[in-house]
Write a protein that holds these residues in place. Structure first.
Motif, PDB file in Angstrom:
ATOM      1  N   ILE A   1       6.073  21.972  19.486  1.00  0.00           N
ATOM      2  CA  ILE A   1       6.221  20.756  20.291  1.00  0.00           C
ATOM      3  C   ILE A   1       5.701  19.551  19.522  1.00  0.00           C
ATOM      4  O   ILE A   1       6.285  18.462  19.541  1.00  0.00           O
ATOM      5  N   ASN A   2       4.590  19.779  18.822  1.00  0.00           N
ATOM      6  CA  ASN A   2       3.968  18.697  18.069  1.00  0.00           C
ATOM      7  C   ASN A   2       4.929  18.100  17.048  1.00  0.00           C
ATOM      8  O   ASN A   2       4.939  16.875  16.806  1.00  0.00           O
ATOM      9  N   GLN A   3       5.752  18.946  16.461  1.00  0.00           N
ATOM     10  CA  GLN A   3       6.668  18.482  15.423  1.00  0.00           C
ATOM     11  C   GLN A   3       7.812  17.638  15.983  1.00  0.00           C
ATOM     12  O   GLN A   3       8.549  17.007  15.228  1.00  0.00           O
ATOM     13  N   THR A   4       7.970  17.623  17.307  1.00  0.00           N
ATOM     14  CA  THR A   4       9.037  16.807  17.895  1.00  0.00           C
ATOM     15  C   THR A   4       8.633  15.344  18.011  1.00  0.00           C
ATOM     16  O   THR A   4       9.462  14.502  18.333  1.00  0.00           O
ATOM     17  N   TYR A   5       7.347  15.061  17.792  1.00  0.00           N
ATOM     18  CA  TYR A   5       6.891  13.680  17.850  1.00  0.00           C
ATOM     19  C   TYR A   5       7.140  13.002  16.504  1.00  0.00           C
ATOM     20  O   TYR A   5       6.695  13.492  15.466  1.00  0.00           O
ATOM     21  N   TYR A   6       7.825  11.871  16.514  1.00  0.00           N
ATOM     22  CA  TYR A   6       8.039  11.115  15.276  1.00  0.00           C
ATOM     23  C   TYR A   6       8.225   9.649  15.643  1.00  0.00           C
ATOM     24  O   TYR A   6       8.501   9.308  16.808  1.00  0.00           O
ATOM     25  N   ALA A   7       8.035   8.801  14.653  1.00  0.00           N
ATOM     26  CA  ALA A   7       8.232   7.367  14.852  1.00  0.00           C
ATOM     27  C   ALA A   7       9.309   6.879  13.895  1.00  0.00           C
ATOM     28  O   ALA A   7       9.339   7.266  12.721  1.00  0.00           O
TER      29      ALA A   7
END
Length: 702
Positions: A184-190
């Motif tokens: 799930i953490n890897q789905t966060y991006y900017a």
């Protein structure tokens, strides 16, 4: 130190590291309560459609009981139990709801991974740290293998063995959770655009001036809100009034306190052993046999000696008491007397007449007159209460015992050099004024080792029974009508109210007894409005409660939120009135302030950014700040309705952030904020609980 001993020493730390799976819940005291003896098939909640019974909840955490106690070295304390229960529930959520998600995604921890985390190339840090070679600073894999080889098959045979089996059992689920949260953490991006916007919001600055009119300019009493408006707002915004369930109670209490006869009886118990205490040759055995506490031997200086003890009467072997101090009666025996080589103490009373350069002669004359009156027979304490000019006047000038480093030099020397008790026949001048001093304790540097026998002053069984009999009118008929009638029969009975008690409350008003949850859980679990509780015995009182109100989870009733809605509508009407007036004004902010009249103010702010949240004299002002960064230098805004009032803004200057070649630093900032491990875990937990429709009803039983 052996590996087993190292594990035993550090297992408490490791227990905390591996988290929620290593929790325990002590249930023994709960099974003794009547309200838990109704069968173990009661439902305490649901997780992903699966009903959780009380027995299931209990069994799940009985497994961890011995592990918890062995790791922390003690049973769980009462104050810890509410938190432990909630953590225990979260473990059930993990086992049921999370596991379903792992299965959907095919997340696994293989046997090879388990071996790798215990003795391979990726040893779990918390486990590996127990086997670090002190010389090399590296994990000693040979020591781990030797330790594993030493463990016999079957149930644990020692604390180290038990710890490892626990660690191993929880290693797989913890690793599964790490993998899931990592995904799930890897789905966060900017994006680059987001990073650029973040840079600009931090670095574009503005200087502004503004006129501000707060909503408080219009008093609440000047705003009318009709019943129809209140009801219409409620109907249109019902979702805003989602509430957890509450209960409201009326209750009466019967304090259980010792009578004069109880107190005298406890004193007599100590009176009869005074001579034996004085003559015993083994103080430790005697105190252990007769004292109710473990506070058996204490060292006293003159300063902390109990007030009831006269220091001049103390000698080796002397027993003083019984002395009543708070909730205890105590006997003190002088076991040893030694000299303090650091501190010297004395005791005195004084009457201070304050003085400075402007009134020194007058103050000296007044002080001398008081001294003369005392020398002629006036009572020192009475004169202190009448004439003293500092906080000691209320206690007759008594300063108690103090050491030779506490008082200013002139005062200290006068007292410490006194050769006899009583009035010092001269005034003592210090920086504070003139002092009349009476020495009440000569210089003393003794320390006293005391053996202490103490008994708590508690109500006798006869007293408790007599107080319980007073509750009979309530217990004989548990109806609302009888509760109201019984509470009015005796004028000494006060009926208290406790409104809107929440599910997790640990007290009822100012009653914080460990058993008070019994009434709260009963009220939520099975009681209806109008029901009366059984008589509950707390530590220092009996309590009987009447349920006067009860709300369920969901949309609050209109009457319960009516005042809240009124505050909202009053603010909206003020906003509309002020906006109408401000929209009719024009010019600079100074001209608008003059045109508006009293209540409008002009202020300025420099170097504000889009990330700013407040303005001087205004407070929280997000709408205004957002508006500013859509304006150009020299531009004036229309009236802006913000959180606390109406503003009109003039932008003096905008310093635009210069272009950068790339914005990777700001991209990293955004991603770091989103990828915070705790933040991700909390968000995942919240979403899974919602998705699994988790219903936690432990509050009905604990």
């Amino acid at each position: 130190m052996t590996i087993i001993n190292k594990i035993r020493d550090k297992s408490g730390l490791l227990f905390l590291v591996i988290g929620v799976a290593m929790l325990a819940f002590i249930l023994g005291d709960l099974f003794s309560r009547n309200y838990l003896s109704q069968g173990n098939d009661r439902i305490v909640g649901t997780i992903a459609g699966e009903e959780i019974t009380f027995q299931q909840f209990s069994n799940a955490f009985e497994t961890f009981k011995n592990n918890y106690e062995s790791n922390v070295g003690r049973p769980a304390r009462d104050v810890e139990l509410p938190g432990l229960r909630q953590q225990a529930w979260q473990q059930l959520v993990f086992e049921i709801a999370y596991t379903k998600e792992f299965e959907k995604l095919g997340i696994q921890v293989t046997s090879d991974e388990m071996t790798d985390m215990i003795q391979g190339n990726n040893i779990n840090p918390a486990f590996g740290n127990l086997f670090v070679n002190q010389e090399t600073g590296e994990v000693d894999r040979g020591a781990i293998k030797n330790f594993l080889a030493s463990l016999p098959p079957g149930p644990p045979t020692n604390p180290g063995h038990a710890f490892f089996l626990n660690f191993e059992a929880n290693l797989r689920p913890n690793r599964l959770r790490e993998k899931y949260e990592g995904l799930i953490n890897q789905t966060y991006y900017a994006t680059e655009a987001e990073a650029k916007r973040e840079y600009e919001s931090q670095n574009t600055k503005a200087d502004i001036r503004y006129v501000y009119v707060p909503y408080t300019n219009i008093p609440d009493s000047a705003v009318d809100v009709s019943e129809g408006e209140l009801k219409s707002y409620y109907d249109d915004h019902k979702d805003d009034f989602e509430r957890d369930g509450t209960v409201s109670l009326d209750y009466v209490t019967f304090p259980i306190s010792p009578t004069a006869e109880d107190i005298e009886e406890i004193k007599k118990e100590l009176d009869v052993i005074v001579d034996r205490f004085a003559s015993t040759q083994n103080d430790s055995i005697f105190i252990d046999a007769n004292s109710e506490t473990n506070n058996n031997f204490q060292i006293f200086t003159p300063k902390n000696l109990p007030k009831a003890i006269d220091i001049n009467e103390l000698e080796l072997g002397k027993v003083v008491g019984p002395v009543q101090e708070g909730d205890f009666y105590r006997l003190y025996k002088v076991i040893d007397i030694t000299e303090d080589t650091v501190n010297t103490f004395a005791r005195a009373s004084h009457i201070l007449i304050k003085a400075d350069d402007s009134n020194k002669a007058e103050a000296r004359s007044k002080a001398q007159d008081i001294l003369n009156q005392i020398r002629n027979g006036a009572d020192f304490a009475e004169m202190a209460q009448q004439h003293g000019e500092d906080g000691t006047k209320a206690v007759g000038g008594d300063l108690g015992w103090f050491d030779d480093k506490t008082m200013v030099t002139e005062f200290n020397d006068a007292v410490m050099n006194a050769s006899s008790l009583g009035l010092i026949p001269r005034l003592v001048e210090t920086q504070f004024g003139f002092h009349i001093i009476s020495v009440t304790g000569l210089k003393n540097n003794k320390n006293f080792l005391m053996g202490v026998v103490e008994k708590e002053i508690v109500p006798s069984d006869d007293t408790r029974n007599e107080i319980y009999r007073k509750t009979t009118p309530f217990g004989s008929d548990r109806s609302k009508e009888n509760f109201m009638k019984a509470s009015e029969l005796d004028s000494s009975i006060i009926r208290y109210q406790a409104l809107n008690i929440n599910k997790e409350a640990q007290s009822i008003n100012n009653i914080y007894d460990r058993n008070i949850r019994t009434i709260i859980t009963w009220a939520f679990r099975e009681a209806e409005v109008g029901d009366v509780s059984e008589i509950l015995e707390l530590e220092d009182q009996y309590i009987i409660a009447l349920v006067t109100g009860k709300t369920e989870d969901g949309i609050a009733e209109f009457e319960d939120v009516k005042d809240e809605i009124k505050r909202i509508l009053v603010k909206e009407k003020k906003k509309a009135q002020l906006m109408a007036k401000m929209e009719g004004l024009s010019g600079t902010v100074d001209e608008i302030r003059l045109a508006y009249g009293p209540g409008a103010t002009v202020s300025s702010a420099t170097d504000i950014s889009l990330s700013s949240t407040s303005l001087p004299s205004v407070g929280f002002a997000p709408v205004t700040i957002g508006t500013v960064f859509g304006m150009a230098a020299g531009e004036s805004s229309a009236p802006i309705a913000d959180e606390n009032g109406i503003l009109v803004v003039e932008v003096d200057k905008i310093d635009e952030a210069s272009e950068l070649a790339e914005y990777s630093i700001y991209k990293q900032q955004l991603e770091a904020a989103q990828n915070n491990v705790n933040t991700v875990a909390q968000k995942i937990s919240s979403v899974i609980s919602d998705y699994a429709e988790v219903e936690n009803e432990l509050y009905k039983y604990y």
